[in-house]
Design a protein around this motif. Structure first.
Motif, PDB file in Angstrom:
ATOM      1  N   MET A  58       1.101  -1.140   0.115  1.00  0.00           N
ATOM      2  CA  MET A  58      -0.106  -0.058  -0.182  1.00  0.00           C
ATOM      3  C   MET A  58       0.638   1.241   0.429  1.00  0.00           C
ATOM      4  O   MET A  58       1.658   1.123   0.720  1.00  0.00           O
ATOM      5  CB  MET A  58      -1.193   0.036   1.427  1.00  0.00           C
ATOM      6  N   GLY A  59       0.618   2.063  -0.583  1.00  0.00           N
ATOM      7  CA  GLY A  59       1.245   3.599  -1.399  1.00  0.00           C
ATOM      8  C   GLY A  59       1.239   4.401  -0.347  1.00  0.00           C
ATOM      9  O   GLY A  59      -0.026   3.913   0.940  1.00  0.00           O
ATOM     10  N   LYS A  60       1.884   5.628   0.326  1.00  0.00           N
ATOM     11  CA  LYS A  60       1.861   6.060   0.644  1.00  0.00           C
ATOM     12  C   LYS A  60       0.778   7.002   1.011  1.00  0.00           C
ATOM     13  O   LYS A  60       0.019   7.225   2.294  1.00  0.00           O
ATOM     14  CB  LYS A  60       3.408   7.385   0.984  1.00  0.00           C
ATOM     15  N   ALA A  61      -0.141   7.383   0.355  1.00  0.00           N
ATOM     16  CA  ALA A  61      -1.202   7.754  -0.420  1.00  0.00           C
ATOM     17  C   ALA A  61      -2.153   7.407   0.507  1.00  0.00           C
ATOM     18  O   ALA A  61      -2.752   7.789   0.679  1.00  0.00           O
ATOM     19  CB  ALA A  61      -1.309   7.971  -1.657  1.00  0.00           C
ATOM     20  N   ALA A  62      -2.324   6.074   0.197  1.00  0.00           N
ATOM     21  CA  ALA A  62      -3.081   5.296  -0.097  1.00  0.00           C
ATOM     22  C   ALA A  62      -3.325   4.755   1.482  1.00  0.00           C
ATOM     23  O   ALA A  62      -4.754   5.055   2.653  1.00  0.00           O
ATOM     24  CB  ALA A  62      -2.843   3.568  -0.210  1.00  0.00           C
ATOM     25  N   ARG A  63      -2.047   4.925   2.411  1.00  0.00           N
ATOM     26  CA  ARG A  63      -2.383   5.001   3.909  1.00  0.00           C
ATOM     27  C   ARG A  63      -3.169   6.125   4.677  1.00  0.00           C
ATOM     28  O   ARG A  63      -3.535   5.453   5.026  1.00  0.00           O
ATOM     29  CB  ARG A  63      -0.474   4.582   4.606  1.00  0.00           C
ATOM     30  N   PHE A  64      -2.513   6.974   3.811  1.00  0.00           N
ATOM     31  CA  PHE A  64      -2.862   8.557   4.883  1.00  0.00           C
ATOM     32  C   PHE A  64      -4.714   8.480   4.422  1.00  0.00           C
ATOM     33  O   PHE A  64      -5.114   8.632   5.167  1.00  0.00           O
ATOM     34  CB  PHE A  64      -2.207   9.735   3.715  1.00  0.00           C
ATOM     35  N   CYS A  65      -5.009   8.132   3.343  1.00  0.00           N
ATOM     36  CA  CYS A  65      -6.575   8.649   2.887  1.00  0.00           C
ATOM     37  C   CYS A  65      -6.908   7.688   3.675  1.00  0.00           C
ATOM     38  O   CYS A  65      -8.029   7.674   4.612  1.00  0.00           O
ATOM     39  CB  CYS A  65      -6.674   7.514   1.816  1.00  0.00           C
ATOM     40  N   LYS A  66      -6.395   5.843   4.360  1.00  0.00           N
ATOM     41  CA  LYS A  66      -7.500   5.105   4.691  1.00  0.00           C
ATOM     42  C   LYS A  66      -7.127   5.908   6.208  1.00  0.00           C
ATOM     43  O   LYS A  66      -8.164   5.617   7.269  1.00  0.00           O
ATOM     44  CB  LYS A  66      -6.621   3.935   5.034  1.00  0.00           C
ATOM     45  N   LYS A  67      -6.665   6.080   6.875  1.00  0.00           N
ATOM     46  CA  LYS A  67      -6.216   6.577   7.773  1.00  0.00           C
ATOM     47  C   LYS A  67      -7.062   7.822   8.043  1.00  0.00           C
ATOM     48  O   LYS A  67      -7.957   8.101   9.412  1.00  0.00           O
ATOM     49  CB  LYS A  67      -4.798   7.436   8.540  1.00  0.00           C
TER      50      LYS A  67
END
Length: 140
Positions: A1-10
């Motif tokens: 999972m990319g950095k942007a996807a992790r940010f969105c999930k959080k």
């Protein structure tokens, strides 16, 4: 999972927690009773499935539940202490109130009808019907 996807999930998790904190708590594994109230955000720690909240209990803002003791890292490699890890269930009885920014540590049971003062750090179990602040009973 990319950095942007992790940010969105959080970010989406934070929005969900604000919108319906009880549903969010149940989703991550907290056993929470009926008629409870949660004001603001709660830090459920890294093992929320070890936490049980009774019926008609209220949590004020920024409460923290810590189900493991990270201090064991300091001596975990020493002889006789290899791989020591301390985990503990946390349970809060019915009709309790946990004040703002209170911290509940591993293995604590808070008895029915008890009140935990704002900012308290609770390291030992609380009998039913008591008022505690700073981790100890408050006198009259």
């Amino acid at each position: 999972m990319g950095k942007a996807a992790r940010f969105c999930k959080k970010f989406l998790g934070l929005l969900e927690q604000q919108a319906n904190p009880i549903r969010y708590a149940r989703k991550i594994g907290v056993r929470i009773g009926e008629g409870c109230r949660i004001s603001g955000r709660t830090n459920w720690g890294s093992e929320p499935w070890l936490i049980t909240i009774g019926n008609h209990t209220a949590l004020s803002f920024d409460c923290t539940f810590i189900t493991h003791d990270g201090a064991t890292w300091g001596f975990r490699g020493k002889p006789g202490y290899e791989n020591i890890v301390r985990f503990g269930r946390i349970s809060v009885g019915d009709d309790c109130f946990i004040g703002a920014k209170a911290t509940i540590l591993p293995g604590v049971h808070i008895g029915t009808g008890s009140i935990i003062a704002a900012g308290a750090v609770v390291a030992s179990s609380v009998p039913a019907g008591e008022v505690w602040g700073g981790g100890c009973p408050l006198s009259d």
